[in-house]
Design a protein around this motif. Structure first.
Motif, PDB file in Angstrom:
ATOM      1  N   MET A 130      39.613  64.095  47.987  1.00  0.00           N
ATOM      2  CA  MET A 130      38.790  65.076  47.202  1.00  0.00           C
ATOM      3  C   MET A 130      39.547  66.371  47.396  1.00  0.00           C
ATOM      4  N   LEU A 131      39.963  66.777  46.312  1.00  0.00           N
ATOM      5  CA  LEU A 131      40.824  68.124  46.208  1.00  0.00           C
ATOM      6  C   LEU A 131      39.972  69.355  45.912  1.00  0.00           C
ATOM      7  N   ASP A 132      39.812  70.219  47.056  1.00  0.00           N
ATOM      8  CA  ASP A 132      38.864  71.439  46.863  1.00  0.00           C
ATOM      9  C   ASP A 132      39.560  72.737  45.961  1.00  0.00           C
ATOM     10  N   LEU A 133      38.714  72.835  44.862  1.00  0.00           N
ATOM     11  CA  LEU A 133      39.079  73.709  44.039  1.00  0.00           C
ATOM     12  C   LEU A 133      38.401  75.068  43.867  1.00  0.00           C
ATOM     13  N   GLY A 134      37.295  75.314  44.978  1.00  0.00           N
ATOM     14  CA  GLY A 134      36.527  76.173  44.862  1.00  0.00           C
ATOM     15  C   GLY A 134      37.155  77.823  45.275  1.00  0.00           C
ATOM     16  N   ASP A 135      36.521  78.593  44.657  1.00  0.00           N
ATOM     17  CA  ASP A 135      37.046  80.031  44.723  1.00  0.00           C
ATOM     18  C   ASP A 135      36.971  80.379  46.212  1.00  0.00           C
ATOM     19  N   SER A 136      37.657  81.535  46.598  1.00  0.00           N
ATOM     20  CA  SER A 136      37.529  82.086  47.918  1.00  0.00           C
ATOM     21  C   SER A 136      36.218  82.930  47.735  1.00  0.00           C
ATOM     22  N   GLN A 137      35.641  83.273  49.213  1.00  0.00           N
ATOM     23  CA  GLN A 137      34.569  84.275  49.049  1.00  0.00           C
ATOM     24  C   GLN A 137      35.188  85.522  49.263  1.00  0.00           C
ATOM     25  N   SER A 138      34.558  86.659  48.693  1.00  0.00           N
ATOM     26  CA  SER A 138      34.994  87.993  48.646  1.00  0.00           C
ATOM     27  C   SER A 138      34.278  88.672  49.636  1.00  0.00           C
ATOM     28  N   PHE A 139      34.891  89.723  50.078  1.00  0.00           N
ATOM     29  CA  PHE A 139      34.112  90.823  51.311  1.00  0.00           C
ATOM     30  C   PHE A 139      34.542  91.976  51.070  1.00  0.00           C
ATOM     31  N   THR A 140      34.066  92.816  51.805  1.00  0.00           N
ATOM     32  CA  THR A 140      34.383  94.273  51.783  1.00  0.00           C
ATOM     33  C   THR A 140      35.285  94.334  52.834  1.00  0.00           C
ATOM     34  N   ALA A 141      36.297  95.392  52.922  1.00  0.00           N
ATOM     35  CA  ALA A 141      36.942  95.823  53.862  1.00  0.00           C
ATOM     36  C   ALA A 141      35.985  95.950  55.271  1.00  0.00           C
ATOM     37  N   PRO A 142      36.663  95.931  56.638  1.00  0.00           N
ATOM     38  CA  PRO A 142      35.682  96.105  57.835  1.00  0.00           C
ATOM     39  C   PRO A 142      34.890  97.417  57.787  1.00  0.00           C
ATOM     40  N   VAL A 143      33.605  97.068  58.077  1.00  0.00           N
ATOM     41  CA  VAL A 143      32.892  98.387  58.093  1.00  0.00           C
ATOM     42  C   VAL A 143      32.635  98.853  59.719  1.00  0.00           C
ATOM     43  N   ALA A 144      33.371  99.828  59.849  1.00  0.00           N
ATOM     44  CA  ALA A 144      33.489 100.471  61.396  1.00  0.00           C
ATOM     45  C   ALA A 144      31.846 100.784  61.873  1.00  0.00           C
TER      46      ALA A 144
ATOM     47  N   LEU B 189      29.552  98.691  61.506  1.00  0.00           N
ATOM     48  CA  LEU B 189      28.886  97.369  61.767  1.00  0.00           C
ATOM     49  C   LEU B 189      29.745  96.767  62.667  1.00  0.00           C
ATOM     50  N   GLY B 190      30.555  97.280  63.525  1.00  0.00           N
ATOM     51  CA  GLY B 190      31.485  96.721  64.375  1.00  0.00           C
ATOM     52  C   GLY B 190      32.608  96.072  63.860  1.00  0.00           C
ATOM     53  N   GLY B 191      33.219  96.594  62.613  1.00  0.00           N
ATOM     54  CA  GLY B 191      34.271  95.913  62.092  1.00  0.00           C
ATOM     55  C   GLY B 191      33.957  94.610  61.146  1.00  0.00           C
ATOM     56  N   ALA B 192      32.607  94.329  60.934  1.00  0.00           N
ATOM     57  CA  ALA B 192      32.121  93.121  60.134  1.00  0.00           C
ATOM     58  C   ALA B 192      32.675  93.591  58.666  1.00  0.00           C
ATOM     59  N   ARG B 193      32.676  92.361  57.898  1.00  0.00           N
ATOM     60  CA  ARG B 193      32.833  92.648  56.398  1.00  0.00           C
ATOM     61  C   ARG B 193      31.672  92.260  55.964  1.00  0.00           C
ATOM     62  N   ILE B 194      31.208  92.663  54.834  1.00  0.00           N
ATOM     63  CA  ILE B 194      29.839  92.528  53.782  1.00  0.00           C
ATOM     64  C   ILE B 194      30.370  91.661  52.808  1.00  0.00           C
ATOM     65  N   PRO B 195      29.856  90.396  52.811  1.00  0.00           N
ATOM     66  CA  PRO B 195      30.206  89.493  51.581  1.00  0.00           C
ATOM     67  C   PRO B 195      29.721  90.205  50.443  1.00  0.00           C
ATOM     68  N   LEU B 196      30.443  89.884  49.271  1.00  0.00           N
ATOM     69  CA  LEU B 196      30.147  90.360  47.782  1.00  0.00           C
ATOM     70  C   LEU B 196      29.673  89.234  47.043  1.00  0.00           C
ATOM     71  N   ASP B 197      29.862  87.994  47.488  1.00  0.00           N
ATOM     72  CA  ASP B 197      29.436  86.851  46.583  1.00  0.00           C
ATOM     73  C   ASP B 197      29.244  85.564  47.711  1.00  0.00           C
ATOM     74  N   LEU B 198      28.809  84.349  47.076  1.00  0.00           N
ATOM     75  CA  LEU B 198      28.832  83.346  47.731  1.00  0.00           C
ATOM     76  C   LEU B 198      30.078  82.359  47.494  1.00  0.00           C
ATOM     77  N   PRO B 199      30.569  81.529  48.387  1.00  0.00           N
ATOM     78  CA  PRO B 199      31.384  80.440  48.082  1.00  0.00           C
ATOM     79  C   PRO B 199      30.594  79.349  47.445  1.00  0.00           C
ATOM     80  N   ILE B 200      31.410  78.240  46.699  1.00  0.00           N
ATOM     81  CA  ILE B 200      30.514  77.209  46.450  1.00  0.00           C
ATOM     82  C   ILE B 200      31.229  75.898  47.081  1.00  0.00           C
ATOM     83  N   SER B 201      32.300  76.106  47.951  1.00  0.00           N
ATOM     84  CA  SER B 201      32.764  74.901  48.627  1.00  0.00           C
ATOM     85  C   SER B 201      33.395  75.455  50.027  1.00  0.00           C
ATOM     86  N   ASP B 202      33.786  74.537  50.905  1.00  0.00           N
ATOM     87  CA  ASP B 202      34.165  75.047  52.148  1.00  0.00           C
ATOM     88  C   ASP B 202      35.694  75.315  52.170  1.00  0.00           C
TER      89      ASP B 202
END
Length: 403
Positions: free
Chosen positions: A194-208, A210-223
């Motif tokens: 099984m060859l994974d062809l799913g797009d990578s998930q997109s995040f913001t830059a680290p948000v200080a 929030l302790g440097g956490a990145r906020i997701p901008l979308d959802l992935p469809i594969s791992d």
């Protein structure tokens, strides 16, 4: 011992036909020759794993080329903890940014399979299956200050996320599976990649704040992980009933814990799916070492089912168990959290199905009560632990070249 037994069954299936052929050669009568032809016609074609094709029906020996297309829809709204108890609502998005999420999933699958090599009592099949998906979470924000942070820092968060608490992915290709199979009268073996062809998930830059956490901008469809599949299956031939089952194993390959293959545009960074990678507050990367280690990851799938045939209908059900070695069995393709990482889990479900094969058409129509995720199917819930609990799911399709 299990492997020895399975090999013995397959060998016995093949040798039985060979012995009959020797007897026919000795007798040399026309009746015996006709009987030999009937045995060959009754032989099932090779096919991909029964886990994803039991609702399609048995492959037709009159059709060397078979294909199918299907659409599935399902959702999940509950987590089961390591004891199998209600663990609350799924948390999606990372950092508890979205809670009470109702996970909605759509799938489109198209497959083709041919039998290029045919012997008297054995057939070889090769094929491919491509899957597309869209994931969506309809939830509530856990952090009510995100709106103010978005305005102050220019994070680029959409109203869909801030107002409605929704995250989603585009409908796009998820993976491509290439497989081969070898089948005797009843028992078969198969393997695929099984060859994974799913797009990578997109995040913001680290948000200080929030302790440097990145906020997701979308959802992935594969791992974002390839997988090797191999297994055994059986399907007992009969005009009145079906008895089928199988065991499959997915050896999931190590994740890509680097930014290679990602893209950077301003403060928006696309990363490989980070679930199995360590996180960092660095503005250049939120991924690091593989948290899973060198032992690898894998999922076992067990299926056992049966059906009754009458007129143009086949009605039946398949019970399935999916067990993951060292991680939760969850809809990991939407980044679900709430389960316990680095601990195995399992989920057991049952999937009813109906297949309609009009004699006037070269096609079959089918519907089954489950939705195929990346490695396993989710039907009606029976039990499980360290997993999501599916709430509703169905798959409907059209197949050509199956009885």
């Amino acid at each position: 011992m299990l492997n020895v037994a399975l090999v013995g069954l397959l060998a016995g299936s093949l040798l039985t036909g060979a012995t009959g052929d020797d007897d026919k050669k000795k007798k040399g009568t026309q009746a015996d020759t006709q009987e030999s032809v009937l045995i060959v016609d009754d032989l099932s074609e090779a096919q991909p794993r029964v886990q994803s094709t039991f609702s399609i029906g048995r492959p037709s020996s009159d059709s060397p080329i078979r294909f199918w297309v299907e659409y599935g829809l399902g959702n999940a709204d509950q987590i089961r903890d390591t004891n199998g108890d209600n663990g609350g609502d799924p948390t999606v998005g990372g950092g508890s940014l979205i809670v009470n999420g109702d996970i909605k999933t759509q799938r489109v699958v198209a497959g083709i399979e041919i039998s290029p090599i045919t012997f008297n009592n054995i057939k070889v099949g090769v094929g491919a299956k491509v899957s597309g998906a869209r994931n969506e979470v309809d939830g509530e924000l856990a952090n009510e200050s995100l709106g103010a942070l978005n305005e102050a820092l220019g994070l680029g968060l959409t109203d869909e996320l801030l107002v409605d608490g929704n995250l989603s992915s585009d409908f796009s290709i998820k993976n491509l599976e290439i497989f081969g199979s070898l089948r005797g009268r009843v028992l078969g073996v198969h393997a695929g990649y099984m060859l994974d062809l799913g797009d990578s998930q997109s995040f913001t830059a680290p948000v200080a704040p929030l302790g440097g956490a990145r906020i997701p901008l979308d959802l992935p469809i594969s791992d974002n992980r390839d997988a090797i599949n191999f297994g055994v299956d059986f399907d007992v031939p009969s005009d009145q009933f079906r008895l089928f089952g199988g065991i499959d194993y997915y050896w999931i390959q190590e994740p890509d814990c680097s930014d290679e293959g990602g893209s950077e545009s301003g403060d928006e960074v696309a990363l490989m799916f980070p679930q199995f990678c360590s996180s960092s507050s660095s503005s250049e990367s939120s991924s690091g070492e593989n948290l899973f280690g060198e032992e690898g990851d894998g999922i076992w799938n067990f299926v056992l089912g049966g059906g009754l045939k009458f007129s143009i209908f086949e009605v039946g059900a398949a019970a399935q168990i999916a067990a993951r070695d060292r991680q939760p069995v969850e809809r990991n393709t939407v980044g679900t959290s709430g389960t316990t990482p680095n601990v195995g889990g399992y989920v057991s479900t049952i999937a009813p199905y109906v297949n309609i094969s009009p004699s006037s058409l070269p096609a079959s129509f089918y519907i089954r009560g489950e939705l195929l995720d990346e490695y396993n199917g989710y039907g009606a819930w029976i039990g499980g632990a360290n997993s999501v609990r599916p709430a509703l799911g169905f798959t409907a399709g059209l197949a050509i070249g199956f009885d």
